[in-house]
Design a protein around this motif. Structure first.
Motif, PDB file in Angstrom:
ATOM      1  N   VAL A 114       6.479   8.922   4.358  1.00 12.62           N
ATOM      2  CA  VAL A 114       6.022  10.312   4.269  1.00 12.62           C
ATOM      3  C   VAL A 114       7.204  11.267   4.396  1.00 12.62           C
ATOM      4  O   VAL A 114       7.316  12.244   3.637  1.00 12.62           O
ATOM      5  CB  VAL A 114       4.961  10.601   5.349  1.00 12.62           C
ATOM      6  N   GLU A 115       8.097  10.993   5.335  1.00 10.02           N
ATOM      7  CA  GLU A 115       9.276  11.852   5.496  1.00 10.02           C
ATOM      8  C   GLU A 115      10.119  11.855   4.224  1.00 10.02           C
ATOM      9  O   GLU A 115      10.618  12.904   3.798  1.00 10.02           O
ATOM     10  CB  GLU A 115      10.112  11.378   6.685  1.00 10.02           C
ATOM     11  N   ARG A 116      10.278  10.688   3.625  1.00  2.11           N
ATOM     12  CA  ARG A 116      11.060  10.585   2.389  1.00  2.11           C
ATOM     13  C   ARG A 116      10.387  11.367   1.254  1.00  2.11           C
ATOM     14  O   ARG A 116      11.046  12.107   0.521  1.00  2.11           O
ATOM     15  CB  ARG A 116      11.219   9.115   2.011  1.00  2.11           C
ATOM     16  N   ALA A 117       9.082  11.221   1.128  1.00  2.00           N
ATOM     17  CA  ALA A 117       8.350  11.937   0.076  1.00  2.00           C
ATOM     18  C   ALA A 117       8.423  13.443   0.291  1.00  2.00           C
ATOM     19  O   ALA A 117       8.612  14.209  -0.667  1.00  2.00           O
ATOM     20  CB  ALA A 117       6.897  11.473   0.042  1.00  2.00           C
ATOM     21  N   ASP A 118       8.283  13.874   1.533  1.00  2.00           N
ATOM     22  CA  ASP A 118       8.355  15.309   1.821  1.00  2.00           C
ATOM     23  C   ASP A 118       9.726  15.872   1.458  1.00  2.00           C
ATOM     24  O   ASP A 118       9.833  16.962   0.877  1.00  2.00           O
ATOM     25  CB  ASP A 118       8.059  15.574   3.297  1.00  2.00           C
ATOM     26  N   ARG A 119      10.777  15.145   1.794  1.00  2.00           N
ATOM     27  CA  ARG A 119      12.130  15.614   1.453  1.00  2.00           C
ATOM     28  C   ARG A 119      12.293  15.740  -0.057  1.00  2.00           C
ATOM     29  O   ARG A 119      12.832  16.741  -0.555  1.00  2.00           O
ATOM     30  CB  ARG A 119      13.191  14.655   2.007  1.00  2.00           C
ATOM     31  N   GLU A 120      11.834  14.732  -0.784  1.00  2.00           N
ATOM     32  CA  GLU A 120      11.976  14.753  -2.239  1.00  2.00           C
ATOM     33  C   GLU A 120      11.178  15.908  -2.847  1.00  2.00           C
ATOM     34  O   GLU A 120      11.660  16.611  -3.749  1.00  2.00           O
ATOM     35  CB  GLU A 120      11.508  13.421  -2.823  1.00  2.00           C
ATOM     36  N   ARG A 121       9.969  16.117  -2.363  1.00  2.00           N
ATOM     37  CA  ARG A 121       9.131  17.190  -2.894  1.00  2.00           C
ATOM     38  C   ARG A 121       9.738  18.556  -2.586  1.00  2.00           C
ATOM     39  O   ARG A 121       9.770  19.441  -3.455  1.00  2.00           O
ATOM     40  CB  ARG A 121       7.720  17.084  -2.306  1.00  2.00           C
ATOM     41  N   LEU A 122      10.220  18.726  -1.367  1.00  2.00           N
ATOM     42  CA  LEU A 122      10.828  20.007  -0.997  1.00  2.00           C
ATOM     43  C   LEU A 122      12.113  20.259  -1.774  1.00  2.00           C
ATOM     44  O   LEU A 122      12.376  21.392  -2.205  1.00  2.00           O
ATOM     45  CB  LEU A 122      11.093  20.041   0.511  1.00  2.00           C
ATOM     46  N   ASP A 123      12.919  19.231  -1.964  1.00  2.00           N
ATOM     47  CA  ASP A 123      14.154  19.390  -2.741  1.00  2.00           C
ATOM     48  C   ASP A 123      13.838  19.819  -4.173  1.00  2.00           C
ATOM     49  O   ASP A 123      14.523  20.679  -4.745  1.00  2.00           O
ATOM     50  CB  ASP A 123      14.945  18.078  -2.762  1.00  2.00           C
ATOM     51  N   THR A 124      12.802  19.213  -4.746  1.00  2.00           N
ATOM     52  CA  THR A 124      12.425  19.556  -6.120  1.00  2.00           C
ATOM     53  C   THR A 124      11.910  20.984  -6.197  1.00  2.00           C
ATOM     54  O   THR A 124      12.264  21.740  -7.116  1.00  2.00           O
ATOM     55  CB  THR A 124      11.359  18.577  -6.636  1.00  2.00           C
ATOM     56  N   LEU A 125      11.077  21.375  -5.244  1.00  2.00           N
ATOM     57  CA  LEU A 125      10.577  22.749  -5.232  1.00  2.00           C
ATOM     58  C   LEU A 125      11.708  23.752  -5.021  1.00  2.00           C
ATOM     59  O   LEU A 125      11.709  24.838  -5.617  1.00  2.00           O
ATOM     60  CB  LEU A 125       9.517  22.909  -4.142  1.00  2.00           C
ATOM     61  N   GLN A 126      12.680  23.395  -4.201  1.00  2.00           N
ATOM     62  CA  GLN A 126      13.820  24.294  -4.011  1.00  2.00           C
ATOM     63  C   GLN A 126      14.559  24.506  -5.330  1.00  2.00           C
ATOM     64  O   GLN A 126      14.964  25.631  -5.650  1.00  2.00           O
ATOM     65  CB  GLN A 126      14.777  23.731  -2.959  1.00  2.00           C
ATOM     66  N   LYS A 127      14.709  23.451  -6.106  1.00  2.00           N
ATOM     67  CA  LYS A 127      15.369  23.582  -7.415  1.00  2.00           C
ATOM     68  C   LYS A 127      14.585  24.532  -8.320  1.00  2.00           C
ATOM     69  O   LYS A 127      15.175  25.300  -9.095  1.00  2.00           O
ATOM     70  CB  LYS A 127      15.516  22.210  -8.073  1.00  2.00           C
ATOM     71  N   ILE A 161       0.847  -1.202   0.000  1.00  2.00           N
ATOM     72  CA  ILE A 161       0.000   0.000   0.000  1.00  2.00           C
ATOM     73  C   ILE A 161       0.880   1.249   0.000  1.00  2.00           C
ATOM     74  O   ILE A 161       0.638   2.204  -0.750  1.00  2.00           O
ATOM     75  CB  ILE A 161      -0.937   0.013   1.225  1.00  2.00           C
ATOM     76  N   ILE A 162       1.902   1.240   0.844  1.00  2.00           N
ATOM     77  CA  ILE A 162       2.813   2.387   0.910  1.00  2.00           C
ATOM     78  C   ILE A 162       3.523   2.584  -0.418  1.00  2.00           C
ATOM     79  O   ILE A 162       3.649   3.711  -0.917  1.00  2.00           O
ATOM     80  CB  ILE A 162       3.830   2.199   2.052  1.00  2.00           C
ATOM     81  N   ARG A 163       3.970   1.496  -1.026  1.00  2.00           N
ATOM     82  CA  ARG A 163       4.650   1.595  -2.323  1.00  2.00           C
ATOM     83  C   ARG A 163       3.698   2.151  -3.386  1.00  2.00           C
ATOM     84  O   ARG A 163       4.095   2.968  -4.224  1.00  2.00           O
ATOM     85  CB  ARG A 163       5.180   0.224  -2.738  1.00  2.00           C
ATOM     86  N   HIS A 164       2.457   1.709  -3.331  1.00  2.00           N
ATOM     87  CA  HIS A 164       1.451   2.217  -4.269  1.00  2.00           C
ATOM     88  C   HIS A 164       1.257   3.719  -4.075  1.00  2.00           C
ATOM     89  O   HIS A 164       1.173   4.477  -5.054  1.00  2.00           O
ATOM     90  CB  HIS A 164       0.134   1.472  -4.046  1.00  2.00           C
TER      91      HIS A 164
END
Length: 205
Positions: free
Chosen positions: A121-134, A59-62
């Motif tokens: 969730v922590e991993r997804a948040d980091r990835e999303r924030l890193d992308t937005l920072q770029k 479920i998490i992977r989905h």
């Protein structure tokens, strides 16, 4: 279960779990309840999954693969191209195209009580924030300001969903540009939009 066509694939179970998680939370993810929803017996679950741990991991992977807050491609480094990338971000958020905020919020709630979901969730948040920072760096912000603007943008959007703001798609479209000016910086966006217009004109020539 008479008259119903049984559904008993891994994808059937995962999709049923997604709907149930959104509607009822983690407490609703009971094997018997999901089996009844799918029109199969409890044994159907163990035909597809070794145990509940494997089920929850899938479920998490989905969620990670299907609930995409941002486009899969990173923001281009040039301001004019980056602003067009932002326009796609806003479009997918308004239209819920590739991003199901209800599923996102349900997994966040689940993460309060489950370490696997919390780490995801922590991993997804980091990835999303890193992308937005770029993105913000691409439109001219220095690294420190880009990091803060990324957080403001992201926390605003997640908070918008979390408090249950109700607006029509038409209303959100009308307000989108003003929101972006406030969240992203009016001067930076103005320069990026000018660069985008110049690029479109050059391509059309």
């Amino acid at each position: 279960m008479a008259g119903r066509t049984p559904k008993n694939t891994v994808q059937d179970w995962i999709e049923a779990a997604q709907r149930t998680l959104v509607d009822e939370g983690i407490a609703g993810l009971k094997v018997d309840r999901l089996a009844n929803r799918l029109g199969v017996t409890r044994g159907g679950f163990y035909h597809n999954f070794k145990d509940r741990d494997e089920f929850f991991e899938q479920i998490i992977r989905h969620w990670e693969n299907s609930c995409r807050f941002l486009p899969d491609d990173p923001p281009p480094p040039r301001p004019g191209d980056a602003i067009e990338w932002l326009d796609r971000v806003i479009g997918r958020l308004i239209e819920s195209d590739g991003y199901d905020y209800r599923f996102d919020l349900a997994v966040r709630e689940w993460a309060r009580a489950d370490k696997r979901a919390e780490w995801a969730v922590e991993r997804a948040d980091r990835e999303r924030l890193d992308t937005l920072q770029k993105f913000f760096e691409a439109i001219g912000c220095d690294k420190e300001h880009a990091a803060i603007r990324a957080r403001v943008f992201y926390y605003h959007q997640i908070g918008y969903y979390a408090i249950g703001v109700r607006q029509s798609i038409a209303e959100r479209r009308r307000n989108a540009e003003l929101y972006m000016d406030i969240l992203c910086g009016e001067e930076e966006l103005k320069a990026a939009r000018a660069a985008a217009a110049k690029g479109r004109k050059a391509r059309a020539a």
